[in-house]
Design a protein around this motif. Structure first.
Motif, PDB file in Angstrom:
ATOM      1  N   PRO A   1       0.798  -1.211   0.069  1.00  0.00           N
ATOM      2  CA  PRO A   1       0.082   0.059   0.001  1.00  0.00           C
ATOM      3  C   PRO A   1       0.985   1.276  -0.042  1.00  0.00           C
ATOM      4  CG  PRO A   1      -1.116  -1.736   1.459  1.00  0.00           C
ATOM      5  CD  PRO A   1       0.541  -2.086   1.171  1.00  0.00           C
ATOM      6  N   LEU A   2       2.179   1.247   0.422  1.00  0.00           N
ATOM      7  CA  LEU A   2       3.072   2.513   0.613  1.00  0.00           C
ATOM      8  C   LEU A   2       3.077   2.976  -0.925  1.00  0.00           C
ATOM      9  CD1 LEU A   2       5.312   1.563   3.579  1.00  0.00           C
ATOM     10  CD2 LEU A   2       3.331   3.416   3.379  1.00  0.00           C
ATOM     11  N   LEU A   3       2.936   2.069  -1.844  1.00  0.00           N
ATOM     12  CA  LEU A   3       3.422   2.447  -3.254  1.00  0.00           C
ATOM     13  C   LEU A   3       2.384   3.302  -3.777  1.00  0.00           C
ATOM     14  CD1 LEU A   3       5.081  -0.945  -4.575  1.00  0.00           C
ATOM     15  CD2 LEU A   3       6.062   1.344  -3.955  1.00  0.00           C
ATOM     16  N   LEU A   4       1.156   3.589  -3.178  1.00  0.00           N
ATOM     17  CA  LEU A   4       0.133   4.254  -3.734  1.00  0.00           C
ATOM     18  C   LEU A   4       0.524   5.714  -4.332  1.00  0.00           C
ATOM     19  CD1 LEU A   4      -2.999   4.507  -4.067  1.00  0.00           C
ATOM     20  CD2 LEU A   4      -3.323   5.286  -1.747  1.00  0.00           C
ATOM     21  N   GLU A   5       1.406   6.381  -3.427  1.00  0.00           N
ATOM     22  CA  GLU A   5       1.944   7.748  -3.682  1.00  0.00           C
ATOM     23  C   GLU A   5       3.351   7.564  -3.981  1.00  0.00           C
ATOM     24  OE1 GLU A   5      -0.381  11.088  -1.631  1.00  0.00           O
ATOM     25  OE2 GLU A   5      -0.165   9.457  -0.162  1.00  0.00           O
ATOM     26  N   ALA A   6       3.708   6.504  -4.838  1.00  0.00           N
ATOM     27  CA  ALA A   6       5.223   6.319  -5.389  1.00  0.00           C
ATOM     28  C   ALA A   6       5.782   7.433  -5.848  1.00  0.00           C
ATOM     29  CB  ALA A   6       5.140   5.036  -6.075  1.00  0.00           C
ATOM     30  N   PHE A   7       4.911   8.266  -6.669  1.00  0.00           N
ATOM     31  CA  PHE A   7       5.615   9.162  -7.290  1.00  0.00           C
ATOM     32  C   PHE A   7       5.373  10.786  -7.025  1.00  0.00           C
ATOM     33  CE2 PHE A   7       4.614   5.579 -10.365  1.00  0.00           C
ATOM     34  CZ  PHE A   7       6.122   5.246 -10.320  1.00  0.00           C
ATOM     35  N   GLY A   8       4.833  10.988  -5.749  1.00  0.00           N
ATOM     36  CA  GLY A   8       4.641  12.246  -5.072  1.00  0.00           C
ATOM     37  C   GLY A   8       3.254  12.244  -4.461  1.00  0.00           C
ATOM     38  N   PRO A   9       3.191  13.136  -3.430  1.00  0.00           N
ATOM     39  CA  PRO A   9       2.016  13.035  -2.582  1.00  0.00           C
ATOM     40  C   PRO A   9       0.850  13.935  -3.499  1.00  0.00           C
ATOM     41  CG  PRO A   9       3.578  14.975  -1.818  1.00  0.00           C
ATOM     42  CD  PRO A   9       4.235  14.064  -2.976  1.00  0.00           C
ATOM     43  N   CYS A  10      -0.239  13.086  -3.595  1.00  0.00           N
ATOM     44  CA  CYS A  10      -1.479  13.599  -4.360  1.00  0.00           C
ATOM     45  C   CYS A  10      -2.637  13.329  -3.510  1.00  0.00           C
ATOM     46  CB  CYS A  10      -1.634  12.893  -5.749  1.00  0.00           C
ATOM     47  SG  CYS A  10      -1.702  11.255  -5.599  1.00  0.00           S
ATOM     48  N   LEU A  11      -2.669  13.027  -2.306  1.00  0.00           N
ATOM     49  CA  LEU A  11      -3.954  12.571  -1.465  1.00  0.00           C
ATOM     50  C   LEU A  11      -3.442  13.299   0.150  1.00  0.00           C
ATOM     51  CD1 LEU A  11      -4.159   8.760  -2.079  1.00  0.00           C
ATOM     52  CD2 LEU A  11      -5.627  10.712  -2.661  1.00  0.00           C
TER      53      LEU A  11
END
Length: 212
Positions: free
Chosen positions: A173-183
């Motif tokens: 689940p930590l890969l959800l924002e793998a390319f930058g915070p969008c939540l």
């Protein structure tokens, strides 16, 4: 002062959105009050970015622009109330699948349902370059892209499909924002949701109603 017909139309919209989102009808009515305070009918890009920055503590220009485009479901360059509520429903209370789809759309810079190596590099460079102390930070970012692909690219085609991304996040689940915070993070999310209670209290007070 809204006319009776307008009030009926707003009530119908709130009811319809309650069926399609994770908000109650009462919460949507509260969002409607706040939306009208921000803008009479629609959110322009500049104001939307200000909200992301001031309310949800987001700072990445690329990602804020992509979030705007993801909220803007009909691609008309503005966000109406329905799009606003639908987007908020996902980022504040969305299921894992909804958040996976949302983040993938944000990261898919070209909208072709594929995240390429170049797109990864572009996003990571924008968010990571200040944190890298090397003389050539690009090399560090390229290495990070390679590591990310190795972990997330299930079909080994050198890019991430929606399926690659979904499988990766389901396993980690930590890969959800793998390319930058969008939540928004938990603290920011809870602070925003708390405004529902405050607006309800303010409205009740203005009507002379008990909030107990």
């Amino acid at each position: 002062m809204a006319t009776t017909a307008a009030k009926k139309q707003e009530a119908k919209l709130a009811k319809n959105l309650a069926h399609k989102t994770h908000f109650t009808k009462q919460e949507i009515e509260t969002l409607m009050i706040n939306f009208k305070k921000m803008t009479m009918s629609k959110l322009e890009r500049t104001m939307f970015r200000e909200i992301l920055h001031n309310t949800f503590e987001m700072t990445d220009d690329i990602l804020m622009d992509r979030i705007f485009r993801t909220f803007d479901a009909d691609n008309d360059g503005i966000i109406d109330f329905g799009e606003w509520v639908t987007g908020l429903s996902i980022i504040l209370r969305g299921t894992q699948d909804e958040k996976i789809d949302f983040c993938f759309k944000v990261y898919d810079l070209t909208g072709d349902r594929i995240i390429t190596r170049e797109e990864m590099f572009h996003m990571l460079k924008n968010t990571m370059v200040r944190q890298l102390a090397e003389e050539d930070p690009d090399e560090g970012i390229k290495d990070l892209v390679d590591l990310t692909l190795k972990k997330m690219d299930y079909d080994r085609d050198g890019r991430l499909s929606a399926d690659d991304f979904k499988r990766s996040v389901q396993e980690e689940p930590l890969l959800l924002e793998a390319f930058g915070p969008c939540l928004p993070d938990d603290k920011v999310r809870e602070a925003f949701l708390a405004t529902f209670t405050q607006t309800k209290m303010d409205t009740s007070d203005s009507l002379g109603l008990s909030t107990l």
